[in-house]
Design a protein around this motif. Structure first.
Motif, PDB file in Angstrom:
ATOM      1  N   GLN A  65      24.110  42.400  86.766  1.00 50.77           N
ATOM      2  CA  GLN A  65      24.901  43.167  85.806  1.00 50.77           C
ATOM      3  C   GLN A  65      24.581  44.659  85.937  1.00 50.77           C
ATOM      4  N   LEU A  66      23.297  44.968  86.127  1.00 48.84           N
ATOM      5  CA  LEU A  66      22.906  46.373  86.290  1.00 48.84           C
ATOM      6  C   LEU A  66      23.455  46.944  87.598  1.00 48.84           C
ATOM      7  N   LYS A 116      26.036  46.063  89.167  1.00 45.56           N
ATOM      8  CA  LYS A 116      27.504  46.179  89.115  1.00 45.56           C
ATOM      9  C   LYS A 116      27.929  47.573  88.640  1.00 45.56           C
ATOM     10  N   ASN A 117      27.036  48.221  87.863  1.00 47.17           N
ATOM     11  CA  ASN A 117      27.359  49.558  87.350  1.00 47.17           C
ATOM     12  C   ASN A 117      27.038  50.680  88.330  1.00 47.17           C
ATOM     13  N   VAL A 118      26.424  50.335  89.440  1.00 49.45           N
ATOM     14  CA  VAL A 118      26.094  51.363  90.441  1.00 49.45           C
ATOM     15  C   VAL A 118      27.346  51.692  91.248  1.00 49.45           C
ATOM     16  N   VAL A 119      27.589  53.003  91.422  1.00 48.52           N
ATOM     17  CA  VAL A 119      28.817  53.447  92.111  1.00 48.52           C
ATOM     18  C   VAL A 119      28.969  52.775  93.481  1.00 48.52           C
ATOM     19  N   LYS A 164      30.426  49.222  93.234  1.00 47.67           N
ATOM     20  CA  LYS A 164      31.466  48.942  92.245  1.00 47.67           C
ATOM     21  C   LYS A 164      32.657  48.157  92.813  1.00 47.67           C
ATOM     22  N   GLY A 177      21.292  53.113  86.992  1.00 49.28           N
ATOM     23  CA  GLY A 177      22.578  53.106  87.701  1.00 49.28           C
ATOM     24  C   GLY A 177      22.652  54.156  88.790  1.00 49.28           C
TER      25      GLY A 177
END
Lengths: 158, 405
Positions: A14-15, A17-20, A23, A84
């Motif tokens: 989940q963490l 997934k927020n990384v550019v 994405k 992130g």
């Protein structure tokens, strides 16, 4: 866990997934990339890497904060990165040395993607690796553009 | 790391000592080292296939299962084809060994005779006639000069006697050691059955096991250790893939040559000789000798065939040393030829045949590890960072330990 089954509700996914950079990846693809990453924990004030060291890969901040400073000047803060954010990405592309120091500002959890493992991803899962590479190229292009703007402003000011 | 790692004499001494100690250790647990080594070879041979399967969308677990299952089926099929032949051959192997030894002796005798004919000064002096009188006796009759016919007859007698003696020795040797050989085979077969099993887990859990090991490394050494793992894996992969490529090239060249020369089972013999060459120097000589004996035995009338086989071996050996080796294995180790030869001799001295076989891969791994560990323990900045991190941990551990006031 060495021989356990991957957890589909892994909070790290989940963490990530927020990384550019990640994405564009599906959760399944992300689980594949996550399988290649190395988790590390740093205490506040611990050095992650030094300027002049040979970089081996990129780091992603999962929790905590990391400051990037220029050499010979601990106060010359370049970036302050939170969850992130990622740093050391140039080492993913070539064997260059680190141009700045990275240090944990507070207790920090990061994951590292090693260059050799990224290359193996390019061979085995080229679609996933190309999506990451594309995002990386966009980030580097944006930084280059910003650097050019800064240089122009500096030139006009002087 | 682009720049070559420059190690000092102390690091190199450590590398050599560590290599020797590991070879001695490996010699004592050879029953375990051999299947692991063969599994490593199989791992590097099969991992490209697994990667291809993964790239086609198959999960890693399934790809590993399919590839290992194919390997097992292949090995079982080979076993089913070869086992009856070995069983048939083993029933008269004592005679066969005697036959090959006999052919070898005849070949040497023929070579000697030819050499004597071609180069007169190497002619052996005729044996003194047995007169039955005391040597140097005053009554000794003047020796009559032997005629060419009697000399040839003497030679033939000597050769026959030598062949008979060798046959006896071979018969005694096979009698004494046949039980030992059977026992040794029975001891090795279970450990060799482990090879597909170990390969399966190397392929399936190799990356996870690496991450598991890296977790134990302190943060200060993290990136260097990752690099160390990468270098060791790369070194081993290149070494074993190079070795396999070289074996295939050797087998192809020798097999084609044997086929042209008209030998029986040319590619089987070539494959056997190429695999034997994994044992540095001795293996090549042994492989060459084996094929020469087979040629001399199978074609007793073809006088020149063994020499043609020797010529072919020398040609392929030269190709190996100057073309194949630099393109395959040589690229992986980047070692000075003198160091290579000395280490092979040292490996043989400390751990015998096992040492000869294992010295190069062990040295390759220890060399990379030694160079990087040498770099790590002499890097004051990294050591300072390690001490700093430990200090931070100690401070954290002491927090709230003592009550003020």
């Amino acid at each position: 866990m060495l021989f356990g089954l991957p957890n589909p509700r892994n909070p790290r996914l989940q963490l990530l997934k927020n990384v550019v950079l990640f994405k564009d990846l599906s959760m399944r693809d992300l689980a594949m990339v996550d399988g290649l990453m190395h988790a590390r924990e740093y205490l506040a004030d611990e050095v992650i890497f030094d300027e002049g060291e040979e970089g081996q890969g990129l780091f992603v901040v999962l929790s905590g904060r990391v400051k990037i400073t220029l050499p010979a000047s601990a106060n010359n803060l370049l970036l302050d990165l939170g969850p992130g954010a990622f740093f050391g990405e140039v080492a993913l592309l070539d064997q260059s040395v680190r141009t700045a120091q990275a240090r944990a500002v507070e207790d920090t959890q990061i994951v590292a993607l090693f260059r050799a493992e990224f290359y193996s991803l390019l061979e085995t899962h080229s679609a996933i690796a190309s999506r990451i590479s594309f995002q990386l190229a966009r980030v580097l292009a944006a930084r280059l553009r910003q650097a050019v703007v800064n240089a122009e402003q500096h030139h006009q000011a002087t | 790391m682009n720049r070559a790692l420059a190690s000092g004499p102390i690091v190199w001494l450590g590398i050599i000592i560590a290599t020797c100690l590991l070879l001695v250790l490996f010699q004592t647990v050879l029953w375990l080292v051999m299947p692991v080594l063969l599994a490593v070879v199989a791992y590097y041979m099969l991992s490209p296939l697994v990667n291809v399967a993964i790239a086609r969308g198959i999960t890693r677990a399934r790809a590993v299962f399919i590839v290992t299952a194919l390997l097992t089926i292949f090995l079982v099929a080979i076993g089913l084809i070869v086992a009856p032949k070995i069983s048939r051959a083993s029933s008269n192997w004592k005679n066969k060994v005697g036959g090959y030894a006999d052919s070898g002796v005849k070949l040497i005798a023929n070579a000697q005779t030819t050499l004597e004919k071609m180069v007169p000064f190497v002619h052996r002096p005729a044996a003194p006639p047995e007169t039955g009188k005391a040597k140097g006796g005053a009554a000794a009759a003047p020796e009559s000069k032997p005629t060419p016919a009697t000399a040839a007859a003497d030679e033939a007698k000597e050769n026959a006697a030598a062949t008979e003696a060798l046959d006896e020795k071979v018969a005694t040797f096979t009698e004494q050691h046949s039980g030992d050989v059977a026992l040794e085979l029975a001891r090795w077969i279970p450990s060799l059955l482990l090879v597909p099993y170990i390969t399966y887990f190397f392929l399936l859990d190799g990356p996870r096991f690496k991450r598991f090991l890296v977790q134990a490394i302190p943060n200060a050494f993290f990136e260097k250790t990752l690099y160390l793992f990468y270098r060791i894996e790369d070194q081993m992969r290149r070494y074993f893939q190079g070795l396999l490529t070289m074996t295939a090239l050797d087998a192809l060249c020798l097999g084609t040559g044997f086929w042209f020369l008209g030998l029986n089972a040319p590619f089987f013999l070539a494959g056997l000789a190429a695999v034997m060459a994994w044992l540095p120097y001795l293996g090549s000589i042994g492989g060459g000798l084996l094929v020469v004996l087979v040629a001399a035995h199978d074609f007793p009338g073809n006088y020149w065939l063994p020499y043609e086989v020797v010529g072919l071996f020398i040609g392929v050996r030269l190709l190996d040393d100057f073309v194949f080796m630099p393109l395959t294995v040589g690229r992986s180790l980047h070692m000075h030829p003198l160091v290579t030869v000395l280490m092979i001799l040292l490996g043989g001295a400390v751990a015998g045949i096992a040492g000869l076989l294992l010295v190069m891969p062990v040295l390759g791994v220890v060399m990379v590890a030694g160079q990087i560990i040498g770099e790590l323990i002499t890097d004051e900045r990294i050591l300072a960072r390690y001490r700093h991190a430990r200090h931070l941990k100690r401070l954290r551990a002491r927090t709230d330990l003592y009550m003020e006031g």
